[in-house]
Scaffold this active site. Structure first.
Site, PDB file in Angstrom:
ATOM      1  N   GLU A  49     102.505  98.234  13.680  1.00 42.32           N
ATOM      2  CA  GLU A  49     101.098  97.908  13.453  1.00 42.32           C
ATOM      3  C   GLU A  49     100.215  99.147  13.570  1.00 42.32           C
ATOM      4  OE1 GLU A  49      99.562  94.199  14.874  1.00 42.32           O
ATOM      5  OE2 GLU A  49      97.808  95.192  15.735  1.00 42.32           O
TER       6      GLU A  49
ATOM      7  N   PHE B 204      95.924 100.638  12.899  1.00 37.75           N
ATOM      8  CA  PHE B 204      94.536 100.240  12.631  1.00 37.75           C
ATOM      9  C   PHE B 204      93.913 101.263  11.688  1.00 37.75           C
ATOM     10  CE2 PHE B 204      94.891 102.400  16.725  1.00 37.75           C
ATOM     11  CZ  PHE B 204      94.097 103.522  16.523  1.00 37.75           C
TER      12      PHE B 204
ATOM     13  N   ASP C 294      86.770  87.046  16.290  1.00 40.87           N
ATOM     14  CA  ASP C 294      85.907  86.718  17.422  1.00 40.87           C
ATOM     15  C   ASP C 294      84.547  86.241  16.966  1.00 40.87           C
ATOM     16  OD1 ASP C 294      87.671  87.695  19.624  1.00 40.87           O
ATOM     17  OD2 ASP C 294      87.577  89.454  18.317  1.00 40.87           O
TER      18      ASP C 294
ATOM     19  N   ALA D 219      92.097  79.746  12.974  1.00 39.52           N
ATOM     20  CA  ALA D 219      92.999  80.397  12.016  1.00 39.52           C
ATOM     21  C   ALA D 219      93.630  79.360  11.079  1.00 39.52           C
ATOM     22  CB  ALA D 219      94.068  81.180  12.773  1.00 39.52           C
TER      23      ALA D 219
ATOM     24  N   ASP E 264      97.578  75.288  23.366  1.00 38.61           N
ATOM     25  CA  ASP E 264      97.706  76.460  22.498  1.00 38.61           C
ATOM     26  C   ASP E 264      98.950  76.360  21.617  1.00 38.61           C
ATOM     27  OD1 ASP E 264      96.551  78.958  21.747  1.00 38.61           O
ATOM     28  OD2 ASP E 264      98.325  79.909  22.632  1.00 38.61           O
TER      29      ASP E 264
ATOM     30  N   ALA F  11     111.281 121.407  -1.124  1.00 43.13           N
ATOM     31  CA  ALA F  11     112.381 120.457  -0.932  1.00 43.13           C
ATOM     32  C   ALA F  11     113.684 121.218  -0.730  1.00 43.13           C
ATOM     33  CB  ALA F  11     112.499 119.543  -2.149  1.00 43.13           C
TER      34      ALA F  11
END
Lengths: 685, 685
Positions: free
Chosen positions: A77, A79, A173, A189, A224, A475
């Site tokens: 992951e 950002f 949020d 969601a 939940d 290369a």
């Protein structure tokens, strides 16, 4: 409320940013500068772990296939960055981390950061870059809270148009403390999942978030879990969990999910501890509790960043081993915080970081679904694949099997946005050190090329690591002909692209191989260079002797063009023969696209090099002179079963320059380079 | 009035028919049987003189290019046959005469013979066959007299649909003595030329007839010249003349044409005298006068056909030499009377008959404009290219560059009309002699295969020149592996298609070469055969050892299918690398089309072989048993740089059959073929 507060530096290593999904915060983790040690692939031809069979599969099918075969895998992951140069750096990080073979990467979504815009730094554009330019299967996060259906549909349409196939559906949020459910709006969601399935049917693969310790806002853990079940029932394909500190937490969560009938894959979210402060803040803001046994180890070493990082790696590896051995986990999802070292080290220790030397094609395959059939490209952009992808992004069809002679390819213009992809990773200062603070003659330009080729320091003692046409060191394949390249560049044959002859090497050769195993790869020798018009005049005489063995195209910035090739027919210069397949010919020399490449290749002299110097300065004038007067030449040796004759062509040119036929050839060797022209002779326009 | 009176025999050599354009007659020329001596190309892969560059050119452009380069060339006229077997023979004549390199052939039009119908014998269908199946540039004659515009437009639309691009526009003969001009109708060829240009714009190339001595019905020679000028002005592209006996006649005619402003090409019509009676009749009906000097030579030898034919050849060669040397003639148009010997001999003596060994592709390229991009075909139809063209005639797109894995090719059904193309050139009697008047066991079938492969007489003393799957003797290429083929067929591996490994032979190699000069051609070894299910069981065990080197498909008549290849991906088995070109891969092993080929390959056992015998006869039952129980197997050796391993695969199968693992292997060799099953054991359904 969202609290975005990023202090970002050049390479993301001093400060990083992390989203905790659907909690109220985006917070900052401060760590020490990570001092080097990041492995960078020493190849200008980026590798991709995607093998041909994968290219047509969607993410959930890949996941199912890997699950069925019992393979372990990982995902990463990231950002989005805040600045354009941050984006350049993140994209090269994608290339480096992509080479380890993640099943996918995902890009977080920050409503306050204009995430759906066309800015190079938006979540949308970063995900698009990962898919299109880096060839990485990617998931774009999307939050729906406080958004209209029209806005969400707009984002999804745009994502689809850009080639994104996977969405992480999140609530996000609520803005303001007095948030209330809205009738018919996006309250959870689940609403977003339903909306995606309703508006886009089965087009997207959908991922949703799971909370091993329950969502902080949920009434209870069981409540939940029921919400999670609703999200899956609404059409989600798999689950990624929030981070956790104990394997038992996750394993119990999986059991509980299965017990209430959630059958889809559940990926554990793995968070390697990387610093004391960052961990403290995480605990505070995410309302997660760090277990006592971890705090006991960390407290005593809290001022020793290296020790904490090492502990984090060790602790993560231990946790991952337990998860994998439990048999309940096949894939691990890493919260990288946009950093490389810790995650890569964990993956290496787990044996999951596999730099697969096999490449499906000699160039990096884009992951855009529209481009998945693409398997032919012109050789010219070999060192600038992202530029090629950018300039062809609006094509409706991509060459499949052959380039074709009827194609009149419409390449994107060389505009400003495009220059983002032209941008060097090095700073202006670094470039001036490499390419010369002050140029005194064309010869000093030749020396820059020579230093680059030999990977040696220039006369000012700085190693030349890139050129305007090659943002990476040479290369390994090119190293095979370093001596020859050195010799010709020294005399003003300024090479920017080349490949040796290959007559049937195994497709799994670590340097020149590509494609599925058991095959054979071939190349026609190729050489592309800038050189003076004086050289070109003599070269054309020499080339007459090499008809029809050598094909050439010679063009200057004004488009004055000389060739002995068919004006529409491409020449295949790389191809492979594989068991049970049709022939693949991934690179061609195409006369039409060479004219588009020519514009770009000449523009790089000015945009990247000349503009480093003051207007009207002698240095700038020298580059400008070369731009205005030199020719761009490409040569193909068609006789691939024989030794490459292109060096001999250049040698013959030098011989003829040294011993022009007008004067009787003498014994005395002409040591003076013929093409040295003093700055004073140059036009001062 | 038209007077059609044809007495045609099997091979066109006893009687022939000729049209004299726009005179009142179609008359018959009787000659003696021409005894052998016709060269026939000993190759099952028909050659075509069309090189790639020609494929996109229209006839008038080819003519202009040949004229500009000063090349001499020739063309050939044929008339349609009367019977279906006559058509089969004419089509193989096209193949043979096509191999000498005519610029085009033309097919005459006989209004009384249903020339525009779908019958195999119609002018329309014969011209279509020449274009589509033989790859010959062809002109279809068309007469307009007494036809409505709708009928003519219908013929032209049909011609266009069939891929015909060239029309010889003729008036034809009015029916009835009291014919009068019709207002607005087709009274002259000019009207037809105008109509074609009006309705079909520039689609067709148009040819018109010229009369060196004036049209018999014209008021005067000058009047006739003016009519010719009108035809050209109306849009004709070139002129072919009626036959003549003196070169001066033609050369004066050309001068006169030029003088009144006719600038297009004028092709002399050449008529080699082939017999006394035929010449006499020609003179009588065409109102042409045979010059005294010719009659003086012929009269004394009028009963000696050979002498007359030899004289005809000599006289024609002499005339052609004068024409070519005059500088006014570049192309010669021959009235062949559907015969081969005289015309071919004349062309050989003139040096115009050039069997160009260069082939643009390994298979004969169709001349249909829609198929001109086609450059990939499945290998299965290698010996039955006409069948392949027939079964794919309705395709909208033809594979260009790659076969593709998304294609679900819709092959034409195996219907009756199709069986015309399945028909052998040999008579039932001849086939029975070759394939056995009476079969006693599967072994006697094996012997037929062996005799065919070795080109040796069978036990009854008859040479086996064809098999149901190969209507021609084996290709020279196949001869290279004759010993191996012989060995395996002897033991019931009944081969119907094979090719050896080729690892980079020059493209101008006389046996295996194809494509433009300066290139290299490659092949993966291929072997296709029928064999018993007992053999297949053992073969599958052996093939496990050859994974992934060898790909196989094994299928029986019911479609039971075993393979280790991708179920959609074709395997390229022939390819070529050429200077300045993309890779060409003209033959593939495609899993999908193999299923269509399987139907055809099995049907040939029954249609061509079993049906030679009485119903329920043991011979028919043996063939039926093989049809019902054997498998069709294809094998590809992917490792083309190594020696072909397919023979070793078969050897290993025989070894395992001889020494099955159940019993301990003994020293004693098992000489008995394992698959010999007596007729009594066969199902008698």
């Amino acid at each position: 409320v969202w609290c975005v507060c990023v202090c970002e530096r050049e390479n993301f290593s001093l400060s990083t940013l992390m989203t905790v999904w659907e909690s109220n915060t985006v917070f900052i983790l401060h760590g020490k500068r990570n001092s080097g040690g990041e492995s960078s692939k020493e190849s200008s031809r980026s590798s991709t772990p995607v093998l041909a069979a994968d290219r047509t599969e969607r993410l959930r099918d890949k996941m199912r296939r890997r699950t069925e075969s019992g393979d372990h895998w990982f995902s990463l992951e990231f950002f989005p960055p805040r600045t354009a140069s941050g984006a350049v750096n993140l994209v090269s990080r994608f290339d480096r981390m992509g080479s380890g073979g993640p099943l996918f990467i995902d890009i977080t979504w920050h409503p306050a950061g204009d995430p759906g815009s066309d800015k190079e730094t938006s979540s949308m554009m970063i995900a698009s870059t990962a898919v299109n330019y880096c060839g990485l299967e990617s998931i774009l996060h999307l939050t729906c809270c406080n958004q209209t259906k029209e806005t969400i549909t707009g984002y999804l349409s745009k994502a689809k148009h850009l080639g994104l196939k996977n969405i992480m559906a999140l609530r996000g949020d609520p803005v303001g403390a007095d948030w209330e459910e809205e009738e018919g709006g996006f309250n959870y969601a689940t609403d977003l999942v339903k909306h995606i399935r309703c508006e886009f049917d089965d087009y997207f693969d959908i991922c949703v978030a799971g909370y091993p310790t329950g969502h902080p806002e949920a009434e209870s853990y069981d409540e939940d879990l029921r919400h999670l079940k609703e999200k899956v029932d609404a059409g989600a394909d798999f689950i990624i969990t929030q981070l956790f500190f104990r394997t038992d937490t996750f394993l119990k969560f999986v059991r509980d999910c299965r017990a209430i009938g959630i059958t889809c894959p559940i990926l554990p979210g793995i968070f390697p501890i990387q610093g004391y402060q960052s961990l403290k803040q995480l605990v505070k803001l995410s309302k997660l509790e760090v277990p006592e046994e971890i705090m006991q180890v960390i407290e005593p070493i809290k001022d020793n960043d290296a020790a904490i990082r090492n502990y984090g790696i060790e602790q993560t590896v231990g946790m991952c081993r337990v998860l994998l051995e439990s048999g309940n986990v096949l894939g691990l999802h890493f919260y990288t915080l946009n950093r490389e070292v810790a995650t890569m080290e964990v993956l290496r220790q787990l044996g999951l970081w596999i730099e697969d030397p096999r490449r499906p094609l000699p160039w990096a395959v884009s992951a855009h679904p529209k481009r998945k059939v693409e398997d032919v490209r012109p050789i010219f952009w070999a060192s600038r694949p992202k530029s090629y992808i950018y300039r062809t992004q609006d094509w409706d069809d991509f060459p499949n099997g052959r380039w074709g002679n009827s194609s009149s390819p419409a390449f994107g213009e060389l505009n400003d946005y495009y220059l983002f992809y032209l941008k060097s990773k090095s700073s202006k200062d670094a470039l001036l050190k490499m390419w010369g603070e002050e140029l005194t003659s064309e010869q000093s330009v030749y020396e820059v090329f020579t230093s680059y080729i030999k990977a040696q320091p220039n006369c000012a003692g700085h190693k030349v690591m890139c050129l305007p046409w090659n943002d990476e060191p040479l290369a390994p394949e090119t190293n095979l002909m370093m001596d020859k390249l050195d010799k010709v560049n020294r005399r003003g044959v300024l090479t920017i692209n080349s490949q040796p002859t290959i007559n049937g090497m195994p497709s799994d050769d670590p340097i020149v191989g590509w494609g599925p195993p058991g095959g054979y790869v071939f190349q026609k020798a190729y050489l592309e260079f800038f050189t003076s018009s004086e050289n070109v005049t003599v070269l054309l005489k020499v080339l007459k002797k090499y008809e029809p063995r050598v094909n050439y195209h010679i063009v200057n910035v004004h488009g004055q063009n000389t060739t002995n090739a068919h004006d529409m027919q491409p020449n295949a210069v790389t191809w492979g023969i594989f068991p049970g397949r049709e022939i693949v010919q991934p690179t061609v020399v195409d006369p039409v696209s060479f004219m588009y490449w020519k514009d770009e290749a000449f523009a790089l002299w000015i945009e990247q090099w000349a503009k480093l110097y003051e207007d009207e300065s002698p240095s700038r004038m020298i580059i400008k002179y070369i731009h205005d007067n030199y020719f761009l030449v490409n040569l193909v040796d068609n006789d691939f079963p024989l030794d490459n004759c292109l060096w001999q062509v250049i040698d013959n040119m030098f011989e003829l320059l040294d011993n022009p036929p007008e004067e009787q050839p003498t014994e005395q060797p002409a040591e003076q380079p013929a093409e040295e022209s003093p700055v004073e002779d140059q036009p001062t326009k």
